[in-house]
Design a protein around this motif. Structure first.
Motif, PDB file in Angstrom:
ATOM      1  N   UNK A 352       0.845  -1.194   0.000  1.00 55.60           N
ATOM      2  CA  UNK A 352       0.000   0.000   0.000  1.00 55.60           C
ATOM      3  C   UNK A 352       0.880   1.243   0.000  1.00 55.60           C
ATOM      4  N   UNK A 353       0.501   2.202  -0.821  1.00 53.97           N
ATOM      5  CA  UNK A 353       1.205   3.485  -0.888  1.00 53.97           C
ATOM      6  C   UNK A 353       0.184   4.597  -0.692  1.00 53.97           C
ATOM      7  N   UNK A 354       0.517   5.545   0.170  1.00 53.05           N
ATOM      8  CA  UNK A 354      -0.406   6.621   0.517  1.00 53.05           C
ATOM      9  C   UNK A 354       0.187   7.966   0.128  1.00 53.05           C
ATOM     10  N   UNK A 355      -0.582   8.706  -0.626  1.00 55.13           N
ATOM     11  CA  UNK A 355      -0.279  10.112  -0.901  1.00 55.13           C
ATOM     12  C   UNK A 355      -1.546  10.903  -0.594  1.00 55.13           C
ATOM     13  N   UNK A 356      -1.468  12.221  -0.476  1.00 55.97           N
ATOM     14  CA  UNK A 356      -2.646  12.972  -0.040  1.00 55.97           C
ATOM     15  C   UNK A 356      -3.891  12.687  -0.885  1.00 55.97           C
ATOM     16  N   UNK A 357      -4.902  12.080  -0.241  1.00 54.70           N
ATOM     17  CA  UNK A 357      -6.172  11.807  -0.906  1.00 54.70           C
ATOM     18  C   UNK A 357      -6.209  10.563  -1.763  1.00 54.70           C
ATOM     19  N   UNK A 358      -5.098   9.831  -1.866  1.00 51.63           N
ATOM     20  CA  UNK A 358      -5.042   8.662  -2.755  1.00 51.63           C
ATOM     21  C   UNK A 358      -4.347   7.503  -2.050  1.00 51.63           C
ATOM     22  N   UNK A 359      -4.955   6.313  -2.123  1.00 55.46           N
ATOM     23  CA  UNK A 359      -4.350   5.085  -1.615  1.00 55.46           C
ATOM     24  C   UNK A 359      -4.215   4.112  -2.776  1.00 55.46           C
ATOM     25  N   UNK A 360      -2.995   3.640  -3.004  1.00 52.14           N
ATOM     26  CA  UNK A 360      -2.733   2.684  -4.074  1.00 52.14           C
ATOM     27  C   UNK A 360      -2.449   1.315  -3.468  1.00 52.14           C
ATOM     28  N   UNK A 361      -3.198   0.319  -3.944  1.00 52.68           N
ATOM     29  CA  UNK A 361      -3.040  -1.064  -3.482  1.00 52.68           C
ATOM     30  C   UNK A 361      -2.444  -1.884  -4.623  1.00 52.68           C
ATOM     31  N   UNK A 362      -1.279  -2.512  -4.376  1.00 55.64           N
ATOM     32  CA  UNK A 362      -0.580  -3.260  -5.424  1.00 55.64           C
ATOM     33  C   UNK A 362      -0.322  -4.688  -4.977  1.00 55.64           C
ATOM     34  N   UNK A 363      -0.464  -5.607  -5.918  1.00 56.21           N
ATOM     35  CA  UNK A 363      -0.159  -7.020  -5.681  1.00 56.21           C
ATOM     36  C   UNK A 363       0.869  -7.441  -6.723  1.00 56.21           C
ATOM     37  N   UNK A 364       2.029  -7.964  -6.318  1.00 57.58           N
ATOM     38  CA  UNK A 364       3.042  -8.373  -7.297  1.00 57.58           C
ATOM     39  C   UNK A 364       2.455  -9.328  -8.336  1.00 57.58           C
ATOM     40  N   UNK A 365       2.618  -8.970  -9.589  1.00 61.00           N
ATOM     41  CA  UNK A 365       2.144  -9.801 -10.678  1.00 61.00           C
ATOM     42  C   UNK A 365       0.671  -9.666 -10.982  1.00 61.00           C
ATOM     43  N   UNK A 366      -0.055  -8.801 -10.260  1.00 63.67           N
ATOM     44  CA  UNK A 366      -1.501  -8.700 -10.466  1.00 63.67           C
ATOM     45  C   UNK A 366      -1.982  -7.267 -10.620  1.00 63.67           C
ATOM     46  N   UNK A 367      -1.083  -6.313 -10.821  1.00 59.24           N
ATOM     47  CA  UNK A 367      -1.492  -4.937 -11.049  1.00 59.24           C
ATOM     48  C   UNK A 367      -1.851  -4.206  -9.769  1.00 59.24           C
ATOM     49  N   UNK A 368      -2.519  -3.047  -9.921  1.00 64.45           N
ATOM     50  CA  UNK A 368      -2.845  -2.238  -8.757  1.00 64.45           C
ATOM     51  C   UNK A 368      -4.245  -1.663  -8.859  1.00 64.45           C
ATOM     52  N   UNK A 369      -4.728  -1.138  -7.735  1.00 64.24           N
ATOM     53  CA  UNK A 369      -6.012  -0.456  -7.657  1.00 64.24           C
ATOM     54  C   UNK A 369      -5.792   0.850  -6.916  1.00 64.24           C
ATOM     55  N   UNK A 370      -6.527   1.885  -7.331  1.00 59.54           N
ATOM     56  CA  UNK A 370      -6.368   3.207  -6.743  1.00 59.54           C
ATOM     57  C   UNK A 370      -7.701   3.630  -6.118  1.00 59.54           C
ATOM     58  N   UNK A 371      -7.618   4.160  -4.881  1.00 59.32           N
ATOM     59  CA  UNK A 371      -8.824   4.550  -4.154  1.00 59.32           C
ATOM     60  C   UNK A 371      -8.667   5.997  -3.679  1.00 59.32           C
ATOM     61  N   UNK A 372      -9.761   6.731  -3.759  1.00 58.30           N
ATOM     62  CA  UNK A 372      -9.795   8.072  -3.191  1.00 58.30           C
ATOM     63  C   UNK A 372     -10.161   7.978  -1.716  1.00 58.30           C
ATOM     64  N   UNK A 373      -9.416   8.687  -0.886  1.00 56.62           N
ATOM     65  CA  UNK A 373      -9.669   8.687   0.552  1.00 56.62           C
ATOM     66  C   UNK A 373      -9.551  10.127   1.044  1.00 56.62           C
ATOM     67  N   UNK A 374     -10.040  10.419   2.243  1.00 49.88           N
ATOM     68  CA  UNK A 374      -9.894  11.785   2.777  1.00 49.88           C
ATOM     69  C   UNK A 374      -8.426  12.172   2.897  1.00 49.88           C
TER      70      UNK A 374
END
Length: 401
Positions: A352-374
């Motif tokens: 998981x990587x967190x930047x202001x307002x954005x959380x990125x969820x990554x799985x090796x070999x399976x790509x990533x998903x991006x979520x908006x958060x406060x």
């Protein structure tokens, strides 16, 4: 005697041995009563034995902690949530401790359950508060200060005052923990304590500065990283010790490097310096190396058999490259971000990587998903395979469904 008298006698005896319903339940009642008294007697014997042989370990705090898991009456219906709100004082940091959320800042520490109950609130004043937990105790200390406080879920158990500043601490699941400090006439000193807060090992250094330390899971070994000067050169060093001997099991130095961290891994340990991260096995043989070669590492952490490093992108873009490695320092995942990250962590099989307002969820070999958060969330906490978003006034389990 009649011809069938013997049969009549046997039948009468059989009928007299057949219990009535009332007699059956009376007998069961007597057995239950006897069992109850036997159990009570065993409990009394156990309580007396415990009091006589372990009286120092029997406290009202231990009893209250056990009662936490016993639901009586309406308490069993009390809801457990996924959000905790707390005092929004700046500088809050949190960890999960025995399933509850422990939050520390410059003014003290608070432990709160997910049902909203505050089980511990202790005030103190630390300039640089740090907090660790080993599943049994909660450790709060002032980095660069001289005080260490040890808690359970409900109260302060011990306060240790050091003669010199605390440079670093680490804890193990065995209950043992290590503190790096100093001593009169020495540049550095390390102390290992057991679960009863007693000193079981110490090492003193007259010409070296210990900057970082870690302790093995069983508490029987320690690794140290620090620096010293020799002939005008600065050297980073690592040392590995058994707590049964004053002589090091291994010592290695690196000219011109500055130590940045030392960590136990699943199969050995890793040393982080300004120039590289090197991984060694339990026999002190190097099994992997990440040479930074001019790249600037922003953060690095070891999660068992995985290593997560974030690098600042070259140029003025302010971007970040996040890389996950295995113990042999082979790349498992690389993610690039247009801006800097406020936090990154490994949770289960995900990064998981967190930047202001954005959380990125990554799985090796399976790509990533991006979520908006406060945008208020600035830190990430792990609870097993679950992720918690953390802000100055709230902690929230992340749900991606």
């Amino acid at each position: 005697m009649g011809a069938f008298s013997s049969f009549r006698d046997n039948r009468s005896k059989k009928n007299s041995d057949t219990p009535t319903v009332e007699g059956h339940y009376t007998r069961l009642g007597r057995i239950a009563a006897a069992t109850r008294y036997a159990v009570l007697a065993a409990l009394v014997v156990f309580a007396v034995y415990s009091f006589l042989n372990h009286r120092d370990e029997i406290t009202i705090e231990n009893f209250r902690y056990m009662m936490k898991f016993i639901n009586i009456g309406e308490e069993a219906e009390k809801p457990v949530g996924s959000v905790i709100s707390f005092d929004g004082t700046g500088g809050n940091r949190g960890v999960i401790y025995k399933g509850d959320l422990a939050v520390i800042n410059e003014n003290g520490v608070t432990v709160t359950g997910w049902d909203g109950d505050v089980t511990l609130k202790q005030s103190f004043s630390y300039d640089h508060p740090k907090m660790l937990q080993n599943g049994t105790h909660l450790f709060c200390y002032d980095l660069g200060g001289k005080e260490l406080k040890i808690f359970n879920s409900y109260s302060l158990l011990s306060t240790a005052s050091f003669d010199y500043p605390i440079y670093w601490m680490a804890v193990s699941q065995s209950g043992r923990y290590i503190a790096a400090s100093s001593a009169k006439g020495y540049r550095s000193a390390v102390y290992v304590y057991d679960q009863e807060f007693r000193t079981v090992y110490s090492a003193l250094f007259g010409n070296k500065y210990v900057d970082f330390a870690d302790i093995s899971a069983d508490g029987r070994e320690i690794i140290l990283a620090g620096h010293y000067s020799d002939g005008g050169d600065i050297l980073a060093f690592l040392s590995r010790y058994s707590t049964e001997s004053k002589e090091p099991l291994c010592e290695i130095s690196f000219i011109g490097e500055i130590p940045l961290g030392i960590y136990y891994t699943v199969n050995g340990y890793a040393l982080l310096t300004s120039d590289a991260l090197r991984v060694f096995n339990g026999s002190d043989t190097k099994i992997g190396e990440i040479d930074f070669s001019g790249r600037k590492p922003v953060s690095a952490a070891v999660y068992g058999d995985r290593i997560l490093i974030s690098y600042a992108s070259e140029g003025l873009s302010g971007g970040t490259e996040l890389v996950l490695y295995n113990e042999e320092c082979e790349r498992l995942l690389t993610e690039t971000f247009a801006n800097s990250l406020t936090a990154a962590t490994v949770c289960g099989d995900k990064v998981y990587a967190l930047s202001p307002g954005v959380l990125t969820e990554s799985v090796p070999g399976a790509g990533n998903s991006v979520y908006e958060i406060p945008t208020s969330f600035f830190a990430l906490i792990t609870d097993g395979d679950r992720l918690i978003l953390f802000s100055d006034s709230e902690a929230r389990y992340f749900e991606n469904n």
